[in-house]
Scaffold this motif. Sequence first.
Motif: not given
Length: 217
Positions: A140-141, A168-170, A194-196, A200-201
């Motif tokens: 996530a982060t 994973a997220v960017p 993305k993450l909110n 969270y993913i």
Amino acid sequence: MQIHYLSEENSILNHFLGQIRNVNVQKDSMRFRRNIERIGEVMSYELSKNLHYRNIEIQTPLGIKKTTEIEDDLVLCSILRAGLPLHLGFLNYFDAAENGFVSAYRHHYNNDEAFEIKVEYQAVPSIENKNLLLIDPMLATGQSMVAVFNKLMEKGTPKEVHIAVVIAVPEGIAYLEQHLPDHCHLWVATLDEKLNEKNYIIPGLGDAGDLAYGNKL
């Protein structure tokens, strides 16, 4: 950082990824754990293509066969608790590997959305001049992965570092690229949007640890 995206081509991997996300399937915790384990097995196969091998000769009942075997000393290290089913999938394939376990969690020190990463329990063998495989289902982060990496580097210098994540997220990938050495390999089963606002993913799958082992306090 060298990044390997594994779901860009259709394979059985995407079938397992779909099941761990599906709200009508993922509530079966035994099936969820098994699907994460199977994802780990697929990822192990793909990662194995980047390892080093030596030539050997095998005595069969009828003769000699020339083949190869893994030359690298491997250490599998997963982040508790969500990493355990994924760890088992890797161990099914890299059965001669040594194993390490580290706890890392988000500590919300003001009881709000702000947090810091706490790395506490560690049971890790020597990683000196070995191939370290860091395993965690969700990136996530990226802060937990970097915190664990930095803690492990206090124990020695591995020959290679491979990081394996399911989703994973960017934002998390960018954080790793900023804080980890360029020679690290990142293996991503699938990339999400993305993450909110709560980090969270999205669309994600929920809490991997809770889905695998039940809700925590």
